[in-house]
Design an enzyme around this catalytic site. Structure first.
Site, PDB file in Angstrom:
ATOM      1  N   ASN A  61       0.841  -1.198   0.000  1.00 33.78           N
ATOM      2  CA  ASN A  61       0.000   0.000   0.000  1.00 33.78           C
ATOM      3  C   ASN A  61       0.877   1.249   0.000  1.00 33.78           C
ATOM      4  O   ASN A  61       1.876   1.308   0.728  1.00 33.78           O
ATOM      5  CB  ASN A  61      -0.913   0.002   1.234  1.00 33.78           C
ATOM      6  CG  ASN A  61      -1.882  -1.170   1.234  1.00 33.78           C
ATOM      7  OD1 ASN A  61      -2.405  -1.549   0.189  1.00 33.78           O
ATOM      8  ND2 ASN A  61      -2.120  -1.754   2.395  1.00 33.78           N
TER       9      ASN A  61
ATOM     10  N   GLU B  44      -1.176   2.755   6.195  1.00 31.84           N
ATOM     11  CA  GLU B  44      -1.372   3.296   7.542  1.00 31.84           C
ATOM     12  C   GLU B  44      -0.054   3.600   8.237  1.00 31.84           C
ATOM     13  O   GLU B  44       0.031   4.558   9.012  1.00 31.84           O
ATOM     14  CB  GLU B  44      -2.193   2.310   8.391  1.00 31.84           C
ATOM     15  CG  GLU B  44      -3.652   2.246   7.951  1.00 31.84           C
ATOM     16  CD  GLU B  44      -4.423   1.131   8.641  1.00 31.84           C
ATOM     17  OE1 GLU B  44      -3.863   0.469   9.536  1.00 31.84           O
ATOM     18  OE2 GLU B  44      -5.588   0.930   8.250  1.00 31.84           O
TER      19      GLU B  44
ATOM     20  N   HIS C 121       6.401  -1.209   3.587  1.00 35.06           N
ATOM     21  CA  HIS C 121       6.287  -2.613   3.994  1.00 35.06           C
ATOM     22  C   HIS C 121       5.510  -3.385   2.945  1.00 35.06           C
ATOM     23  O   HIS C 121       4.551  -2.879   2.377  1.00 35.06           O
ATOM     24  CB  HIS C 121       5.598  -2.741   5.361  1.00 35.06           C
ATOM     25  CG  HIS C 121       4.327  -1.973   5.484  1.00 35.06           C
ATOM     26  ND1 HIS C 121       4.298  -0.613   5.683  1.00 35.06           N
ATOM     27  CD2 HIS C 121       3.028  -2.365   5.402  1.00 35.06           C
ATOM     28  CE1 HIS C 121       3.050  -0.198   5.747  1.00 35.06           C
ATOM     29  NE2 HIS C 121       2.250  -1.234   5.565  1.00 35.06           N
TER      30      HIS C 121
ATOM     31  N   HIS D 137       3.200  -6.698   2.506  1.00 39.05           N
ATOM     32  CA  HIS D 137       2.436  -7.732   3.200  1.00 39.05           C
ATOM     33  C   HIS D 137       2.591  -9.039   2.423  1.00 39.05           C
ATOM     34  O   HIS D 137       2.381  -9.065   1.209  1.00 39.05           O
ATOM     35  CB  HIS D 137       0.943  -7.398   3.198  1.00 39.05           C
ATOM     36  CG  HIS D 137       0.558  -6.141   3.911  1.00 39.05           C
ATOM     37  ND1 HIS D 137      -0.104  -6.144   5.125  1.00 39.05           N
ATOM     38  CD2 HIS D 137       0.697  -4.834   3.577  1.00 39.05           C
ATOM     39  CE1 HIS D 137      -0.355  -4.890   5.499  1.00 39.05           C
ATOM     40  NE2 HIS D 137       0.121  -4.074   4.570  1.00 39.05           N
TER      41      HIS D 137
HETATM   42  P1  5GP Z   1      -0.763  -0.698   5.858  1.00 37.09           P
HETATM   43  O1  5GP Z   1      -2.228  -0.389   5.924  1.00 37.09           O
HETATM   44  O2  5GP Z   1       0.076   0.473   6.282  1.00 37.09           O
HETATM   45  O3  5GP Z   1      -0.339  -1.286   4.535  1.00 37.09           O
HETATM   46  O4  5GP Z   1      -0.519  -1.868   6.885  1.00 37.09           O
HETATM   47  C1  5GP Z   1      -0.082  -1.665   8.196  1.00 37.09           C
HETATM   48  C2  5GP Z   1      -0.136  -3.012   8.894  1.00 37.09           C
HETATM   49  O5  5GP Z   1       0.602  -2.899  10.076  1.00 37.09           O
HETATM   50  C3  5GP Z   1      -1.552  -3.461   9.268  1.00 37.09           C
HETATM   51  O6  5GP Z   1      -1.829  -4.723   8.656  1.00 37.09           O
HETATM   52  C4  5GP Z   1      -1.501  -3.552  10.790  1.00 37.09           C
HETATM   53  O7  5GP Z   1      -2.233  -4.645  11.299  1.00 37.09           O
HETATM   54  C5  5GP Z   1      -0.019  -3.685  11.071  1.00 37.09           C
HETATM   55  N1  5GP Z   1       0.399  -3.129  12.356  1.00 37.09           N
HETATM   56  C6  5GP Z   1       0.018  -1.945  12.896  1.00 37.09           C
HETATM   57  N2  5GP Z   1       0.638  -1.756  14.093  1.00 37.09           N
HETATM   58  C7  5GP Z   1       1.419  -2.854  14.286  1.00 37.09           C
HETATM   59  C8  5GP Z   1       2.286  -3.237  15.346  1.00 37.09           C
HETATM   60  O8  5GP Z   1       2.487  -2.523  16.352  1.00 37.09           O
HETATM   61  N3  5GP Z   1       2.940  -4.431  15.228  1.00 37.09           N
HETATM   62  C9  5GP Z   1       2.756  -5.230  14.129  1.00 37.09           C
HETATM   63  N4  5GP Z   1       3.425  -6.395  14.105  1.00 37.09           N
HETATM   64  N5  5GP Z   1       1.935  -4.893  13.106  1.00 37.09           N
HETATM   65  C10 5GP Z   1       1.272  -3.715  13.194  1.00 37.09           C
END
Ligand code: 5GP
Length: 120
Positions: free
Chosen positions: A91, A99, A104, A106
């Site tokens: 993303n 977020e 990163h 996934h």
């Molecule tokens: P994004 O929406 O930025 O692509 O994904 C962020 C991801 O980070 C989400 O899937 C969320 O569950 C994960 N995430 C958020 N805070 C933490 C955390 O403190 N530790 C871990 N291991 N994952 C997190």
């Protein structure tokens, strides 16, 4: 957007927050997502401070970018996902639904992941 050194993944990299690590080398860290959306849900990050794929692809060299994505593939194989397949999600920014402002990837697998893009 400048890199925010207080973002959650920067804090995990500094060891200030816990994470369940599944892979680490000098350049890359991979750890379980805290809110998994599939039986396997791993986040892979370069250790360098990049906000998103946008600055990573602009600033990092081809060797660094290539090494990162080769490592993502290796991690997926080590997790046993290659035979049945898996999904990568990356993303970027607001419309991409990013977020956490540290790039990163996934890795999602362990069951059929479903439609390519959630429709809502
Ligand atoms: P994004 O929406 O930025 O692509 O994904 C962020 C991801 O980070 C989400 O899937 C969320 O569950 C994960 N995430 C958020 N805070 C933490 C955390 O403190 N530790 C871990 N291991 N994952 C997190």
């Amino acid at each position: 957007m400048p890199y925010d050194t207080s973002n959650i993944f920067a804090r995990i990299l500094r060891g200030e927050l816990p994470a369940t690590k599944v892979y680490e080398d000098d350049h890359v860290l991979a750890f379980n997502d805290v809110a998994p959306k599939a039986p396997v849900h791993v986040l892979v990050i370069p250790k360098q401070p990049f906000v998103s794929m946008d600055d990573f692809s602009r600033i990092a060299g081809p060797e660094e970018v290539g090494r990162f994505f080769k490592t993502v593939g290796e991690i997926a194989r080590e997790l046993g996902l290659a035979e049945n397949g898996y999904r990568l999600i990356l993303n970027i920014g607001g419309h991409g639904g990013q977020e956490v402002p540290h790039i990163h990837v996934h890795i999602l697998g362990g069951r059929p992941i479903g439609p390519m893009v959630m429709v809502r």
